[in-house]
Design an enzyme around this catalytic site. Structure first.
Site, PDB file in Angstrom:
ATOM      1  N   LYS A   1       0.819  -1.202   0.000  1.00  0.00           N
ATOM      2  CA  LYS A   1       0.000   0.000   0.000  1.00  0.00           C
ATOM      3  C   LYS A   1       0.852   1.250   0.000  1.00  0.00           C
ATOM      4  O   LYS A   1       0.384   2.329  -0.273  1.00  0.00           O
ATOM      5  CB  LYS A   1      -0.950  -0.037   1.192  1.00  0.00           C
ATOM      6  N   ARG A   2       2.131   1.091   0.317  1.00  0.00           N
ATOM      7  CA  ARG A   2       3.014   2.255   0.312  1.00  0.00           C
ATOM      8  C   ARG A   2       3.346   2.717  -1.103  1.00  0.00           C
ATOM      9  O   ARG A   2       3.691   3.851  -1.319  1.00  0.00           O
ATOM     10  CB  ARG A   2       4.304   1.937   1.074  1.00  0.00           C
TER      11      ARG A   2
END
Ligand code: GLU
Length: 314
Positions: free
Chosen positions: A249-250
């Site tokens: 998700k980064r």
């Protein structure tokens, strides 16, 4: 014959990215090509990390991509509610059944104690040495700490045949040890919640990322202890970035929101992923529904799939 019931069970803890869509697309194709029922379940168990806004975005992104569902948080269904945050009583009831069977014990070990007992510094997944199984504790000590609850894992080998990964076998008590089923903050663990929900929602087929393959023997034990039939499991290869790292998700550049903002179409994203799954020969735009008639899981490669968002047609 039992109708196929599959699900996509994301955790709404960030923007969805290509890796989530990859899993969602394959789970969706597995169900749709078999004429089954697709369930969307929001795994928002962790109140600290989950956000309703992420859940809303996720559903909007999926709809935009043409991946629909027959039961879910927004439309309900026979097994509602479809958000884990609203299903805690079911997890607690399952936990109490396991407790009544003498399978659960409180664990007062702190993170620091667990880290100190790890064979290699920095390891996160380690075999729990069973310290609290026999630990005699006085009441003052107990009153000072809130325990996690662990399942006392019986010795034995847990085996299954995964549609994609093949035969898998694990000696749970040796390789995992007694695992947490309720955290010390009172949140039920993923391992317990996912089994309770997949069983309660009558899920026949679970398709998810390869990272969860090693969780499956734990889940099989829980199915057995709760007297439930386990689904058919398919663990699909993970998408990785060109540098070899897992998409996370980064990596906001690969979020669906970011791609969409750059003008990338839903068909281009689906076409690119379908190409990576060997479902089409060239990475050309395609609608998800067009892939249903010829979907063939056996075309999927066995190893992680390297992706580069620059390859997506614009
Ligand atoms: N909620 C989990 C995740 O987003 C997936 C659980 C599952 O498919 O079993 O990683």
């Amino acid at each position: 014959m039992r109708i196929m019931r599959g699900r996509f069970a994301p955790s709404p803890t960030g923007e969805i990215h290509l890796g989530n869509v990859w899993t969602a697309l394959l789970a969706w194709l597995q169900v749709r090509s078999a004429g089954g029922i697709m369930v969307l379940r929001m795994e928002d168990l962790d109140p600290e990390r989950s956000r309703q806004s992420y859940a809303d975005r996720l559903m909007a992104d999926m709809q935009w991509l043409g991946l629909d569902w027959d039961e879910g948080p927004d439309i309900g269904g026979p097994y509602a509610p479809y958000c884990q945050g609203q299903r805690r009583e079911l997890y607690q009831a399952a936990l109490e059944r396991l407790e009544a069977a003498g399978m659960v014990y409180p664990c007062y070990c702190t993170r620091a104690e667990l880290a100190a007992s790890a064979p290699h510094a920095g390891e996160t997944e380690r075999v729990y040495p069973g310290v609290c199984r026999q630990r005699k504790l006085d009441n003052a000590f107990k009153a000072a700490r809130r325990p996690a609850l662990r399942l006392a894992v019986p010795p034995g080998q847990y085996s299954f045949t995964d549609v994609q990964a093949g035969f898998v076998s694990q000696d749970l008590s040796q390789e995992v040890g007694d695992f947490v089923i309720r955290r010390s903050d009172g949140v039920h663990a993923y391992q317990l919640a996912v089994v309770v929900d997949d069983a309660a929602m009558d899920i026949t087929h679970v398709l998810r990322g390869y990272d969860l393959l090693s969780s499956t023997p734990r889940q099989l034990l829980l199915y057995r202890l709760l007297g439930q039939r386990a689904p058919v499991f398919t663990h699909v290869p993970l998408l990785i970035a060109p540098d070899g790292h897992r998409l996370s998700k980064r990596q906001q550049a690969l979020s669906i929101a970011a791609l969409r903002a750059q003008g990338v179409t839903a068909e281009a994203i689906i076409g690119y992923l379908a190409f990576k799954a060997n479902l089409i020969d060239v990475p050309q735009p395609v609608r998800a529904a067009e892939l249903i008639p010829s979907f063939d899981m056996t075309k999927l490669q066995a190893d992680s799939v390297i992706i580069d968002s620059r390859e997506i047609c614009r």
